[in-house]
Design a protein around this motif. Sequence first.
Motif, PDB file in Angstrom:
ATOM      1  N   ARG A  38     -11.248  -6.557  -3.780  1.00  0.00           N
ATOM      2  CA  ARG A  38     -12.235  -5.762  -3.050  1.00  0.00           C
ATOM      3  C   ARG A  38     -11.566  -4.754  -2.128  1.00  0.00           C
ATOM      4  O   ARG A  38     -12.009  -3.603  -2.003  1.00  0.00           O
ATOM      5  CB  ARG A  38     -13.139  -6.677  -2.221  1.00  0.00           C
ATOM      6  CG  ARG A  38     -14.103  -7.543  -3.011  1.00  0.00           C
ATOM      7  CD  ARG A  38     -14.826  -8.458  -2.056  1.00  0.00           C
ATOM      8  NE  ARG A  38     -15.647  -9.441  -2.744  1.00  0.00           N
ATOM      9  CZ  ARG A  38     -16.076 -10.564  -2.187  1.00  0.00           C
ATOM     10  NH1 ARG A  38     -15.743 -10.844  -0.929  1.00  0.00           N
ATOM     11  NH2 ARG A  38     -16.826 -11.401  -2.857  1.00  0.00           N
ATOM     12  N   GLN A  39     -10.503  -5.166  -1.455  1.00  0.00           N
ATOM     13  CA  GLN A  39      -9.805  -4.276  -0.539  1.00  0.00           C
ATOM     14  C   GLN A  39      -9.243  -3.065  -1.280  1.00  0.00           C
ATOM     15  O   GLN A  39      -9.355  -1.924  -0.808  1.00  0.00           O
ATOM     16  CB  GLN A  39      -8.693  -5.030   0.183  1.00  0.00           C
ATOM     17  CG  GLN A  39      -9.182  -6.044   1.215  1.00  0.00           C
ATOM     18  CD  GLN A  39      -8.049  -6.880   1.791  1.00  0.00           C
ATOM     19  OE1 GLN A  39      -6.920  -6.856   1.288  1.00  0.00           O
ATOM     20  NE2 GLN A  39      -8.349  -7.628   2.854  1.00  0.00           N
ATOM     21  N   ASP A  40      -8.642  -3.327  -2.426  1.00  0.00           N
ATOM     22  CA  ASP A  40      -8.098  -2.214  -3.210  1.00  0.00           C
ATOM     23  C   ASP A  40      -9.208  -1.298  -3.703  1.00  0.00           C
ATOM     24  O   ASP A  40      -9.067  -0.067  -3.682  1.00  0.00           O
ATOM     25  CB  ASP A  40      -7.300  -2.757  -4.403  1.00  0.00           C
ATOM     26  CG  ASP A  40      -5.877  -3.116  -4.022  1.00  0.00           C
ATOM     27  OD1 ASP A  40      -5.484  -2.814  -2.878  1.00  0.00           O
ATOM     28  OD2 ASP A  40      -5.164  -3.699  -4.853  1.00  0.00           O
TER      29      ASP A  40
ATOM     30  N   HIS B 292      -4.597  -8.581  -9.361  1.00  0.00           N
ATOM     31  CA  HIS B 292      -5.438  -9.383  -8.468  1.00  0.00           C
ATOM     32  C   HIS B 292      -6.488 -10.158  -9.262  1.00  0.00           C
ATOM     33  O   HIS B 292      -6.745 -11.341  -8.986  1.00  0.00           O
ATOM     34  CB  HIS B 292      -6.136  -8.485  -7.441  1.00  0.00           C
ATOM     35  CG  HIS B 292      -5.207  -7.803  -6.482  1.00  0.00           C
ATOM     36  ND1 HIS B 292      -4.040  -8.378  -6.047  1.00  0.00           N
ATOM     37  CD2 HIS B 292      -5.286  -6.589  -5.876  1.00  0.00           C
ATOM     38  CE1 HIS B 292      -3.427  -7.545  -5.211  1.00  0.00           C
ATOM     39  NE2 HIS B 292      -4.167  -6.454  -5.096  1.00  0.00           N
TER      40      HIS B 292
ATOM     41  N   THR C  16     -10.605 -11.198  -2.737  1.00  0.00           N
ATOM     42  CA  THR C  16     -10.536 -10.449  -1.483  1.00  0.00           C
ATOM     43  C   THR C  16      -9.628  -9.240  -1.610  1.00  0.00           C
ATOM     44  O   THR C  16      -9.979  -8.120  -1.202  1.00  0.00           O
ATOM     45  CB  THR C  16     -10.037 -11.360  -0.342  1.00  0.00           C
ATOM     46  OG1 THR C  16     -10.939 -12.457  -0.200  1.00  0.00           O
ATOM     47  CG2 THR C  16      -9.971 -10.582   0.966  1.00  0.00           C
ATOM     48  N   GLU C  17      -8.448  -9.440  -2.184  1.00  0.00           N
ATOM     49  CA  GLU C  17      -7.516  -8.331  -2.360  1.00  0.00           C
ATOM     50  C   GLU C  17      -8.062  -7.306  -3.355  1.00  0.00           C
ATOM     51  O   GLU C  17      -7.841  -6.099  -3.206  1.00  0.00           O
ATOM     52  CB  GLU C  17      -6.163  -8.854  -2.824  1.00  0.00           C
ATOM     53  CG  GLU C  17      -5.441  -9.678  -1.764  1.00  0.00           C
ATOM     54  CD  GLU C  17      -4.124 -10.231  -2.265  1.00  0.00           C
ATOM     55  OE1 GLU C  17      -3.997 -10.405  -3.507  1.00  0.00           O
ATOM     56  OE2 GLU C  17      -3.235 -10.493  -1.442  1.00  0.00           O
TER      57      GLU C  17
ATOM     58  N   ARG D 109      -2.657  -2.815  -9.985  1.00  0.00           N
ATOM     59  CA  ARG D 109      -2.784  -3.768  -8.885  1.00  0.00           C
ATOM     60  C   ARG D 109      -4.087  -4.563  -8.991  1.00  0.00           C
ATOM     61  O   ARG D 109      -4.099  -5.784  -8.823  1.00  0.00           O
ATOM     62  CB  ARG D 109      -2.750  -3.031  -7.539  1.00  0.00           C
ATOM     63  CG  ARG D 109      -1.365  -2.654  -7.053  1.00  0.00           C
ATOM     64  CD  ARG D 109      -1.472  -1.754  -5.850  1.00  0.00           C
ATOM     65  NE  ARG D 109      -2.327  -2.314  -4.814  1.00  0.00           N
ATOM     66  CZ  ARG D 109      -1.882  -2.837  -3.675  1.00  0.00           C
ATOM     67  NH1 ARG D 109      -0.578  -2.894  -3.448  1.00  0.00           N
ATOM     68  NH2 ARG D 109      -2.726  -3.291  -2.770  1.00  0.00           N
TER      69      ARG D 109
ATOM     70  N   SER E 248      -7.642 -13.224  -7.109  1.00  0.00           N
ATOM     71  CA  SER E 248      -7.618 -12.819  -5.691  1.00  0.00           C
ATOM     72  C   SER E 248      -8.750 -11.828  -5.428  1.00  0.00           C
ATOM     73  O   SER E 248      -8.538 -10.599  -5.402  1.00  0.00           O
ATOM     74  CB  SER E 248      -6.266 -12.193  -5.341  1.00  0.00           C
ATOM     75  OG  SER E 248      -5.215 -13.079  -5.639  1.00  0.00           O
TER      76      SER E 248
ATOM     77  N   SER F 240     -10.507   0.780  -0.718  1.00  0.00           N
ATOM     78  CA  SER F 240      -9.528   1.794  -0.318  1.00  0.00           C
ATOM     79  C   SER F 240      -9.505   2.950  -1.311  1.00  0.00           C
ATOM     80  O   SER F 240      -9.491   4.127  -0.919  1.00  0.00           O
ATOM     81  CB  SER F 240      -8.136   1.169  -0.216  1.00  0.00           C
ATOM     82  OG  SER F 240      -8.081   0.205   0.799  1.00  0.00           O
TER      83      SER F 240
ATOM     84  N   MET G  61       0.824  -1.212   0.000  1.00  0.00           N
ATOM     85  CA  MET G  61       0.000   0.000   0.000  1.00  0.00           C
ATOM     86  C   MET G  61       0.860   1.266   0.000  1.00  0.00           C
ATOM     87  O   MET G  61       0.478   2.286  -0.531  1.00  0.00           O
ATOM     88  CB  MET G  61      -0.923   0.015   1.224  1.00  0.00           C
ATOM     89  CG  MET G  61      -2.044  -1.006   1.148  1.00  0.00           C
ATOM     90  SD  MET G  61      -3.173  -0.670  -0.230  1.00  0.00           S
ATOM     91  CE  MET G  61      -3.927   0.842   0.344  1.00  0.00           C
TER      92      MET G  61
END
Length: 535
Positions: free
Chosen positions: A315-317, A305, A312-313, A301, A310, A320, A1
Amino acid sequence: MASVGRASAMLASGTLVSRLLGFAKAWLLVQAIGAISFAANAYGTATLVPNSIYAIIAQGILNAILVPQIVRASVNADGGRAYINKLVTLGIVVFAAVALVATFLSPLLVALYGLRREQAQLATAFAYWSLPQIFFLGLYTLLGEVLNARKSFGPFTWAPVVNNIVAIVLLGAFILAFGAYSSSNHHSQWSFGMIALLAGGATLGIAVQALILFVFWRRVGLRFRFDFGWRGVDLGTAGKAAGWTFGMLIATQLAGLIETNVANSAGQDFAGPFVMANAWLIFMLPHGIIAVSIVTAFYTRMAEHAHRGSVTEFRQDFSSAARSIMFFIVFSSAALIVVAYPVARVFTSDYQAMGLVLVAYLVGLVPFSLVFMAQRAFYSLGDTRTPFLFTLAQVAVIVVGVLVCFAVPPATRAAAVALVVSLASVVQAVLAFALLRRRTGGVDGGRILGSLWRFVLAGLAAMAAGAGFLVILGGVEAGAFPVSGPLAAIAATAVIGVVMLVVYVGFLAILRSPDLESGLAPVLNRLEGRSRAPR
């Protein structure tokens, strides 16, 4: 990050410099030809033509397919170099062909935008010099997206700085040679030299912006060579992905064509395409500095993913990026709505017309930036069909709403068109997020909505404080200090902006926004680093 944060900061700084120089360029252009004049709407319409064609053939298609395709090609033995050379060669051929045909068809293309007689003739003369921009705009996007996919973000962001410097110099030369626009100097007669310097200078700046990107290819391990062997690199897959994006862009440009026709119908004595273009430039300042910078840093990124599966990753990106965008964009929208008239006064004494158009656009700034984020999320998933669908809904709203604007009085017709565009962005954003949630099984929606209501509440409080200070300073009636001249307008805007920022941050602190610390972290870290630096 941390790397994403550094990339976003670098992109934002480059965009900020470029946008500030863009403001200087736009200000000089208004001084050269006026904001509401015979030449202004002719020039504004002529510059719409290459940008519309470029958007259809290049901008969205390249953004939609290039980064994901290069990420996939990077696993090849040569790191994707062959694919990149073939794709760039193909792009150069296509862009050159389209630019040549479009330039030849300038009179027919200008005729689509609803100008009349002498104004249409002047717009056509401008268009002959402007339409070659299609080639250089396409090349700039193509070369820049290759660098972005290689995680070299700086050149693509900083190249427009060179463009703006070239344009500023040539606009200054125009004013020195032919005089600034005024009540006594309407530039009623346009010579070949005037047209070539004004429109040709703009094209020269864009050409330099594109060609300078070749300099940076060696730094990412690339060396361009023409390669016409286009088979065997899966361009068919890219073409299939581009098909939906091409359809989406056709739809949006048709909507834009209707918008321009309705705006031009008000006549040369009222706000039209040129005023709308300058208002849009201000609208795009926070979007370009904030949303584009953040999304560009996250886009590669998310594509990586998605390629690995990926979720989960991914969604996180996405979460954010969306929350980071909203933190800054909500405040930007609130602040610019309050100071819209003073900001417009920096450009022109016809600030009432331009300010009203700007406010109408700013209503849709937050959803516009969120749609941009959602589009890139779908593109990183290799899905160009879904963005076509939610954009089609937006276009339908725009077409119906803008046609209704024919019934609006000429003095406010351009503002009414801008408001329709904003409302359509709201519809598009809601639909885009709903479809992305269904596609990915969730987008951290609860957290995003929780952040959004805090940002909006703090933004409304900041607007109340800012409006109060605007009234204290004299308001926006003719002769009042905030609109008495460009310097006074800048001073009033700065004071009101600081007040609003303090209130915005303060309310988020009271509301215990979990995004406040992360949103301010880049600024606080930089200040802390300076305080610790040896002296």
